[in-house]
Design an enzyme around this catalytic site. Structure first.
Site, PDB file in Angstrom:
ATOM      1  CB  CYS A   1      -0.950   0.010   1.197  1.00  0.00           C
ATOM      2  SG  CYS A   1      -0.120   0.203   2.788  1.00  0.00           S
TER       3      CYS A   1
ATOM      4  CG  HIS B   1      -4.620  11.558  11.682  1.00  0.00           C
ATOM      5  ND1 HIS B   1      -5.759  10.782  11.532  1.00  0.00           N
ATOM      6  CD2 HIS B   1      -3.912  11.387  10.546  1.00  0.00           C
ATOM      7  CE1 HIS B   1      -5.732  10.195  10.346  1.00  0.00           C
ATOM      8  NE2 HIS B   1      -4.620  10.538   9.722  1.00  0.00           N
TER       9      HIS B   1
ATOM     10  CG  HIS C   1      -7.787   6.068   8.242  1.00  0.00           C
ATOM     11  ND1 HIS C   1      -6.989   7.060   7.700  1.00  0.00           N
ATOM     12  CD2 HIS C   1      -8.955   6.669   8.597  1.00  0.00           C
ATOM     13  CE1 HIS C   1      -7.661   8.203   7.725  1.00  0.00           C
ATOM     14  NE2 HIS C   1      -8.853   8.001   8.259  1.00  0.00           N
TER      15      HIS C   1
ATOM     16  CB  CYS D   1      -3.071   2.073   6.718  1.00  0.00           C
ATOM     17  SG  CYS D   1      -2.407   2.857   5.256  1.00  0.00           S
TER      18      CYS D   1
ATOM     19  CG  ASP E   1      -4.605  -5.954   4.310  1.00  0.00           C
ATOM     20  OD1 ASP E   1      -4.470  -7.059   3.729  1.00  0.00           O
ATOM     21  OD2 ASP E   1      -3.946  -4.955   4.004  1.00  0.00           O
TER      22      ASP E   1
END
Ligand code: FE
Length: 132
Positions: free
Chosen positions: A63, A99, A102, A116, A106
């Site tokens: 990814c 933050h 997310h 991720c 998977d």
């Protein structure tokens, strides 16, 4: 009080780190320093130093972001995120609320979930104790 806290983050974080951690930006895929980084050690919150992920839980995902099977228990919180026309689960640091990224279902992950996480939200360290 909140303004002072944000001023402190402005001082200790780079503008790029600040935009991810405090403004929920996402770094470009394959741009971060940790997506292809597999040294043994630990990943901490770049804003507050909270121990978030152990390298044993990191796996190679196509990814383009650092990907983990699981977080250190209690180190993150989950927030429903319906922004950008998507239904996602945001991952934030449980200590400072910044933050991180997310979490997605998977099949490539041993846990069935892929954390991720933005490289810019992390600070790698060989020292894995909870407090430095
Ligand atoms: Fe934090």
């Amino acid at each position: 009080m909140m303004e002072n806290k944000e001023e402190k983050y402005r001082e200790i974080l780079s503008p790029e780190q600040y935009s991810v951690l405090r403004e929920k930006a996402t770094e470009r895929a394959f741009s971060g320093q940790y997506y292809n980084h597999f040294e043994p050690g630990c990943y901490r919150c770049a804003a507050c130093g909270n121990l978030l992920f152990a390298s044993e839980k990191k796996f190679a995902s196509p990814c383009g972001w650092p990907s983990f099977n699981e977080a250190v228990p209690g180190s993150v919180r989950f927030i429903p995120d319906n922004s950008h026309g998507m239904v996602r689960t945001e991952v934030v640091c449980s200590a400072c609320g910044s933050h991180l990224g997310h979490v997605f279902p998977d099949m490539m992950s041993q846990s069935g979930q892929r954390y991720c996480i933005n490289s810019l939200a992390l600070s790698f360290s060989n020292a894995c104790r909870r407090s430095l």
